[in-house]
Design a protein around this motif. Structure first.
Motif, PDB file in Angstrom:
ATOM      1  N   ILE A  51      26.414  -6.522  53.132  1.00  0.00           N
ATOM      2  CA  ILE A  51      25.668  -5.376  53.271  1.00  0.00           C
ATOM      3  C   ILE A  51      24.418  -5.564  53.602  1.00  0.00           C
ATOM      4  O   ILE A  51      23.638  -4.862  54.382  1.00  0.00           O
ATOM      5  CB  ILE A  51      25.951  -4.545  51.693  1.00  0.00           C
ATOM      6  CG1 ILE A  51      27.307  -3.888  51.691  1.00  0.00           C
ATOM      7  CG2 ILE A  51      24.911  -3.320  51.921  1.00  0.00           C
ATOM      8  CD1 ILE A  51      27.590  -3.379  50.262  1.00  0.00           C
ATOM      9  N   ALA A  54      23.896  -6.325  57.389  1.00  0.00           N
ATOM     10  CA  ALA A  54      24.519  -5.099  58.182  1.00  0.00           C
ATOM     11  C   ALA A  54      23.700  -4.121  58.331  1.00  0.00           C
ATOM     12  O   ALA A  54      23.436  -3.345  59.140  1.00  0.00           O
ATOM     13  CB  ALA A  54      26.011  -4.532  57.730  1.00  0.00           C
ATOM     14  N   LYS A  55      22.967  -3.913  56.830  1.00  0.00           N
ATOM     15  CA  LYS A  55      22.025  -2.735  56.872  1.00  0.00           C
ATOM     16  C   LYS A  55      20.492  -3.006  57.243  1.00  0.00           C
ATOM     17  O   LYS A  55      19.639  -2.293  57.282  1.00  0.00           O
ATOM     18  CB  LYS A  55      21.866  -2.080  55.374  1.00  0.00           C
ATOM     19  CG  LYS A  55      23.253  -1.310  55.175  1.00  0.00           C
ATOM     20  CD  LYS A  55      22.934  -0.470  53.977  1.00  0.00           C
ATOM     21  CE  LYS A  55      24.264   0.482  53.879  1.00  0.00           C
ATOM     22  NZ  LYS A  55      24.133   1.370  54.758  1.00  0.00           N
ATOM     23  N   PHE A  57      18.557  -5.396  56.014  1.00  0.00           N
ATOM     24  CA  PHE A  57      17.798  -5.725  54.992  1.00  0.00           C
ATOM     25  C   PHE A  57      16.990  -7.275  54.975  1.00  0.00           C
ATOM     26  O   PHE A  57      15.951  -7.011  54.733  1.00  0.00           O
ATOM     27  CB  PHE A  57      18.401  -5.648  53.453  1.00  0.00           C
ATOM     28  CG  PHE A  57      18.850  -4.377  53.016  1.00  0.00           C
ATOM     29  CD1 PHE A  57      18.147  -3.169  53.609  1.00  0.00           C
ATOM     30  CD2 PHE A  57      20.151  -4.420  52.340  1.00  0.00           C
ATOM     31  CE1 PHE A  57      18.735  -1.990  53.235  1.00  0.00           C
ATOM     32  CE2 PHE A  57      20.555  -2.986  51.935  1.00  0.00           C
ATOM     33  CZ  PHE A  57      19.952  -1.939  52.254  1.00  0.00           C
ATOM     34  N   ASP A  60      14.485  -6.680  58.045  1.00  0.00           N
ATOM     35  CA  ASP A  60      13.385  -5.965  57.682  1.00  0.00           C
ATOM     36  C   ASP A  60      12.221  -6.964  56.819  1.00  0.00           C
ATOM     37  O   ASP A  60      11.263  -6.513  56.531  1.00  0.00           O
ATOM     38  CB  ASP A  60      13.487  -4.796  56.604  1.00  0.00           C
ATOM     39  CG  ASP A  60      14.212  -3.646  57.451  1.00  0.00           C
ATOM     40  OD1 ASP A  60      14.332  -3.568  58.448  1.00  0.00           O
ATOM     41  OD2 ASP A  60      14.890  -3.044  56.620  1.00  0.00           O
ATOM     42  N   GLY A 244      20.708  -5.462  48.923  1.00  0.00           N
ATOM     43  CA  GLY A 244      22.394  -5.226  49.424  1.00  0.00           C
ATOM     44  C   GLY A 244      23.303  -5.047  48.125  1.00  0.00           C
ATOM     45  O   GLY A 244      24.063  -4.380  48.108  1.00  0.00           O
ATOM     46  N   VAL A 247      23.359  -1.242  46.833  1.00  0.00           N
ATOM     47  CA  VAL A 247      24.387  -0.506  47.516  1.00  0.00           C
ATOM     48  C   VAL A 247      25.848  -0.986  46.943  1.00  0.00           C
ATOM     49  O   VAL A 247      26.692  -0.274  46.791  1.00  0.00           O
ATOM     50  CB  VAL A 247      24.192  -0.722  48.804  1.00  0.00           C
ATOM     51  CG1 VAL A 247      25.593  -0.190  49.724  1.00  0.00           C
ATOM     52  CG2 VAL A 247      23.132  -0.388  49.632  1.00  0.00           C
ATOM     53  N   GLU A 254      30.113   3.943  50.282  1.00  0.00           N
ATOM     54  CA  GLU A 254      29.457   2.971  51.359  1.00  0.00           C
ATOM     55  C   GLU A 254      29.267   1.626  51.344  1.00  0.00           C
ATOM     56  O   GLU A 254      29.351   1.227  52.421  1.00  0.00           O
ATOM     57  CB  GLU A 254      27.676   3.753  51.088  1.00  0.00           C
ATOM     58  CG  GLU A 254      26.869   2.995  52.338  1.00  0.00           C
ATOM     59  CD  GLU A 254      26.979   3.401  53.609  1.00  0.00           C
ATOM     60  OE1 GLU A 254      26.637   3.020  54.422  1.00  0.00           O
ATOM     61  OE2 GLU A 254      27.706   4.886  53.753  1.00  0.00           O
ATOM     62  N   THR A 258      30.802  -0.297  54.666  1.00  0.00           N
ATOM     63  CA  THR A 258      29.666  -1.335  55.280  1.00  0.00           C
ATOM     64  C   THR A 258      30.519  -2.654  55.105  1.00  0.00           C
ATOM     65  O   THR A 258      30.294  -3.448  56.214  1.00  0.00           O
ATOM     66  CB  THR A 258      28.483  -1.334  54.463  1.00  0.00           C
ATOM     67  OG1 THR A 258      27.857  -0.092  54.365  1.00  0.00           O
ATOM     68  CG2 THR A 258      27.443  -2.207  55.173  1.00  0.00           C
TER      69      THR A 258
END
Length: 336
Positions: A51, A54-55, A57, A60, A244, A247, A254, A258
């Motif tokens: 997660i 994929a998102k 994080f 970032d 991660g 979530v 979600e 994901t």
């Protein structure tokens, strides 16, 4: 004379400038590309990390991560100690404890699961823990984590694992399932996904250890040298991993969506139901269950594997984890 004084002033200015530039030079040592080794490809182990990837994080946080899979904790620890990888996700804290006891530069820095990732299933004649008295329980092997976990659970339920039951080394999941189905054993521990399949065949759930046995089975470890040299990198890695986990822990729909998008495989019904079994063990902020690891340490000391003077502060270093948690709270991305 003036030229000499001017030269001295320039030298002094250069020294002062270099002093103020030291933090910048230190920061420049931080790594942006990381390799993380895993010993399991199960949903339970992979979901929070997938997660986070994929998102975005990790992205970032200015990091590029490369997950690597190997079979077995010893290989993962060898890769970590050699410096071939930067972080490792291993099953159980015992490997880290014993490595530190031998003087290796390995520390537990965070936890992915603060409970034991097993469900104990019984035969159709053994539906609860008391009905296991006098019967055979199958485990992976003598001294394996499953053997250790079942022993602790039995003791907490007034059963002596050496007198009231027989713990028999059966082997891998498939062999334990066959032994259970053929009536050769009265119970055995299984991962969540395997447990769901056996539950569908009518085998009863005696206990979900993801809720009942607070002993960390999945932890992140790192070298002390790496954390000292790259504290900012370590903190950024942990911040992304925490996000991660948030979530994975708090948003089932979600998280599963994901997980599939990130490449995890599995039958939707099995994944959906197994999530309900394993997710209670997730620590929302990766905090380490010191009390659970103390149980493991006490057992090793009792068995003479680790010296009596060994203490948890020699193997757990969550200083940077706490910094990561604090920063996320200030950013409003982590609850109190």
């Amino acid at each position: 004379m003036r030229c000499r004084n001017r030269g001295i002033k320039l030298l002094a200015l250069a020294l002062i400038a270099s002093f103020f530039l030291l933090p910048i030079a230190s920061h420049a040592q931080e790594k942006k590309s990381l390799r993380i080794v895993f010993v399991s490809l199960s949903w339970n182990n992979q979901l929070p990390f997938r997660i986070a990837m994929a998102k975005g994080f990790f992205r970032d946080q200015g990091l590029a991560v490369e997950p690597i899979f190997v079979r077995g904790g010893p290989i993962a620890l060898a890769a970590l100690i050699s410096g071939n990888v930067d972080f490792a996700s291993i099953g159980g804290a015992q490997a880290a404890i014993r490595s530190r006891a031998r003087g290796l530069d390995v520390y537990i820095i965070a936890s992915q699961s603060n409970y034991t990732n097993y469900t104990l299933l019984g035969s159709k004649e053994a539906k609860n823990v008391e009905e296991l008295r006098g019967k055979i329980i199958g485990v992976t092997g003598a001294g394996a984590f499953s053997d250790f976990a079942i022993r602790i659970y039995l003791k907490r339920n007034n059963l002596d694992p050496d007198r009231d039951v027989v713990l028999r080394a059966i082997g891998v999941t498939a062999l334990r399932a066959i032994a259970l189905e053929k009536g050769l054993i009265a119970a055995a521990p299984f991962s969540a996904e395997d447990a769901v399949r056996l539950l569908d065949k009518g085998y009863p759930l005696i206990v979900n250890l993801n809720e009942a046995l607070r002993i960390p089975q999945s932890v992140f470890v790192a070298r002390g040298e790496f954390m000292e040299k790259h504290p900012e990198t370590t903190k950024r890695f942990l911040k992304a991993a925490i996000l991660g986990m948030q979530v994975a822990k708090n948003d089932k729909k979600e998280a599963i969506k994901t997980g599939y998008a990130a490449g995890l495989k599995g039958e939707p019904d099995i994944v959906n139901r197994s999530y309900d079994l394993f997710s209670p063990g997730y620590p929302p902020d990766l905090s380490v269950a010191f009390d659970g690891i103390q149980i493991m340490l006490d057992e090793d000391i009792r068995n003479g594997v680790v010296e009596k003077k060994f203490t948890l502060d020699r193997v757990i270093n969550d200083r940077i984890l706490k910094q990561a948690q604090q920063e996320l709270r200030k950013e409003g991305r982590l609850g109190q």
